[in-house]
Design an enzyme around this catalytic site. Sequence first.
Site, PDB file in Angstrom:
ATOM      1  N   ASP A 483      35.679  21.514  42.681  1.00 31.43           N
ATOM      2  CA  ASP A 483      35.134  22.714  42.043  1.00 31.43           C
ATOM      3  C   ASP A 483      33.614  22.760  42.079  1.00 31.43           C
ATOM      4  O   ASP A 483      33.016  23.785  41.780  1.00 31.43           O
ATOM      5  CB  ASP A 483      35.552  22.733  40.561  1.00 31.43           C
ATOM      6  CG  ASP A 483      36.892  23.385  40.363  1.00 31.43           C
ATOM      7  OD1 ASP A 483      37.249  24.250  41.171  1.00 31.43           O
ATOM      8  OD2 ASP A 483      37.582  23.011  39.400  1.00 31.43           O
TER       9      ASP A 483
HETATM   10  C1  BGC Z   1      33.760  20.104  36.412  1.00 33.49           C
HETATM   11  C2  BGC Z   1      34.991  20.091  37.269  1.00 33.49           C
HETATM   12  C3  BGC Z   1      35.945  21.140  36.789  1.00 33.49           C
HETATM   13  C4  BGC Z   1      35.256  22.477  36.638  1.00 33.49           C
HETATM   14  C5  BGC Z   1      36.218  23.460  36.009  1.00 33.49           C
HETATM   15  C6  BGC Z   1      33.170  21.468  36.338  1.00 33.49           C
HETATM   16  O1  BGC Z   1      32.077  21.473  35.494  1.00 33.49           O
HETATM   17  O2  BGC Z   1      32.837  19.176  36.909  1.00 33.49           O
HETATM   18  O3  BGC Z   1      35.601  18.822  37.225  1.00 33.49           O
HETATM   19  O4  BGC Z   1      36.998  21.247  37.685  1.00 33.49           O
HETATM   20  O5  BGC Z   1      34.106  22.379  35.855  1.00 33.49           O
HETATM   21  O6  BGC Z   1      35.684  24.673  35.775  1.00 33.49           O
HETATM   22  C1  NOJ Z   2      39.042  19.339  37.523  1.00 31.60           C
HETATM   23  C2  NOJ Z   2      39.777  20.595  37.852  1.00 31.60           C
HETATM   24  O1  NOJ Z   2      40.747  20.854  36.862  1.00 31.60           O
HETATM   25  C3  NOJ Z   2      40.435  20.509  39.203  1.00 31.60           C
HETATM   26  O2  NOJ Z   2      41.031  21.726  39.528  1.00 31.60           O
HETATM   27  C4  NOJ Z   2      39.429  20.111  40.245  1.00 31.60           C
HETATM   28  O3  NOJ Z   2      40.093  19.967  41.458  1.00 31.60           O
HETATM   29  C5  NOJ Z   2      38.721  18.832  39.867  1.00 31.60           C
HETATM   30  N1  NOJ Z   2      38.156  18.947  38.564  1.00 31.60           N
HETATM   31  C6  NOJ Z   2      37.634  18.457  40.865  1.00 31.60           C
HETATM   32  O4  NOJ Z   2      36.548  19.314  40.790  1.00 31.60           O
END
Ligand code: BGC
Ligand code: NOJ
Length: 812
Positions: A483
């Site tokens: 993400d």
């Molecule tokens: C986090 C990710 C997460 C995303 C969800 C980010 O700030 O680092 O792990 O998947 O937010 O919106």
């Molecule tokens: C948490 C999110 O829930 C997931 O969708 C994503 O793939 C990982 N973070 C990595 O960014």
Amino acid sequence: MKFGHFDDEHREYVIETPKTPLPWINYLGSKEFFSLISNTCGGYTFYKDAKLLRLTRYRYNDVPMDINGKYFYIKDGDTVWNPGWKPTQTDLDEYECRHGIGYSKFKGVKNGVRADVLTFVPVNDNCEVSRLVVTNDSSAEKSISIFSYVEWCLWNADDDSRNFQRNFSTGEVEVKGSAIYHKTEYRERRNHYAVYSVNAPITAFDTARDSFLGLYHYAGDPEAVLNGKLTNSMASGWSPIAAHQLDVTLKPGESKSYVFVLGYIENPVEDKWESHNVINKKPAEALLAKYDTDAKVDAAFAELNDQWDKLLNIYTVDSSNDKVNRMVNIWNQYQCMVTFNMSRSASYYESGIGRGMGFRDSCQDLLGFVHLIPDRARERIIDIASTQFQDGRAYHQYQPLTKKGNSDIGSGFGDDPLWLIAGTSAYIRETGDTTILDEMVPFDNDESVAETLMEHLRRSFGYVDTHRGPHRLPLIGRADWNDCLNLNCHSTQPGESFQTFGPSEGPVAESVFIGGMFVKYGNEYADICDLKGLTDEAAKVRASVAEMNEILLDSSAGWDGEWFVRAYDSYGGKVGSKDCEEGQIYIEPQGFCVLAGVGKETGQAQKALDSVKAKLDTKYGVMILQPAYTVYHEELGEVSSYPPGYKENAGIFCHNNPWVSIAETVIGRGDRAFEVYKKTCPAYTEEISEIHRTEPYIYCQMVAGADAKFHGEGKNSWLTGTAAWTFVNISQYILGVYPTLKGLSVDPCVPADFGDFSVKRVYRGVEYDITVKQNGVQKGVKQLIVDGAQVEGTVIPYDASKKTVKVEVVMG
Ligand code: BGC
Ligand code: NOJ
């Protein structure tokens, strides 16, 4: 250092001190009514949706840590204490918390009084039952007072935490006997209320927080409790609560038991009222009557345990490794159930108001859950697919209550469509139920444009196939699985959301990782086409997949020389290449391309995994990238926003460690696959709980990487795709019992010294008793004997007429 121990026989983790490094929580409920509960009785409850229907209030990031919950106080002379130690934090003579599968037990002992609490959510009712048993272990008669305390949330947890100008005036309650009703907003558009009651006459109650706590007090020193007398306050606005008082006298050795029930009730709109502005309590009273004796509670608790006996019987392993047995047979599957239920909505790190159900998250959670209750997985697949757009893209999230796509986050995550294929394929491989493909499923919840699920899958594949960049790699959009790789975002102002700022599509930025997914799930989609007799389509899909395979291995596109490139940014620059100054190698494409089989024949697969070991490995797990970004890169986005070693910037992101482990099994290196498995495995990290800090019975999302100050420290426990992927890894790839479209395949890949083992697997109604003779071999099946007859290959022919099948596997 440990703060407790596993009790495998009871399927419990026994916490021996309330002062764990972080709150160690459990989940109660498995259908629609849920509670989070910490080892000091903190936590909260909601019905279906942690944002929209929150029953009790919780304050995240509060001090002292984890301060709101469902508490019992015991006042014994001048001493006031809690069975779970908090919130008074009175030192206890004895303390124990047992987190079990769908329940938690607490034992507190102080000055000769013992309190035992059992808390669970029954299988079929929307309530939480807490039985409190007080026992006088001293030699003198004891007169004590017991107090309960919950603080109501005014339903919408988001609004509740900020709209004070309104909320301080809306709170309303009713009290009848021992039942305290929370009915805020029932007078207008709500037809639901909550009740908190106890199965005994009470001495007094409070429903107004200020009267219970007293001004300038808090839950750690409630004035009314200190005074030994609740005030019978009736809340009017401000903060409604429910507190009961029971005065109890206990002879030496005597025990008394009280059942508290916290319930959620919905009334038909036409049957809301009993009389003018008096709520219809009939359904609440019926609910309370179901749990008003110890015998009824025992029966409900037994029903819960029976349910789990059945679920956990579907896949069990018996090996010489206790830690593997414990994780596979109990905790990993339990966490899969929790992640399936919660997605990423409500944990101690996910506030329940931020994120609903994630499209990609839920599809992946399903991979580890589908064998448990396939019908629920089926329903979930339809719900998820219903939020897809007609062109194959998808809403990134949806709200569990409404099941509608969340337009705040919107769409544009390049990987999302392919995860729908992953989830559906897992469902069909598990169940053999192809009728799901013929189900009519709306797009964006609009029934007028419904198409079959098969058509949804076609559009998923088609979208990625037709949205490629300059290297013919898939376009990344807002981000892919990572993400934080926001290559089209280009944000320069604080506060802009990396997830939604900038265009949702860009014609240049590409993802090699999605390329790996395309091969993996493209192949699975082609197999589904074959199953439907669509041979031409299958051939076309395989041709696209083959082309993608070439692109991934091509050193002017996906291949960097020693490993796979991660992506191309919106200027066409490489991400995750030796040519980069920082972020030269990323874990995701190495894991996913190889698990998809890319580079297996050419030796590039092995090279990529060797590079992972050389560049990303640590003793606590495999890091997501190296070297960490030390400065913010506008062209990369959030990935470079985190301090080095945390989260997506070179943290050990547990979710993709199993990808690497699975990839190792694909090339047959069982020793290394298991080494990677062990590093993040809770049963192993339990030993270093003081470093790891999060719950030692479940996975967390992220462990701080080598660049971080607190290398090895876990964060964001419970709600992570790690649960599903590790279960897939250990059960289907390492132990090797993998559901194919045609039947179960057994092809283990284990460490050379793993030893013989057996697996019991209930699959499509047949129980398979599988024994594996390992012969010191990491991979390779020499012989497969099914009910005494030798079979070619690794797939056990499926025969629905049999109840049990004996399978002997000889590795060699
Ligand atoms: C986090 C990710 C997460 C995303 C969800 C980010 O700030 O680092 O792990 O998947 O937010 O919106
Ligand atoms: C948490 C999110 O829930 C997931 O969708 C994503 O793939 C990982 N973070 C990595 O960014």
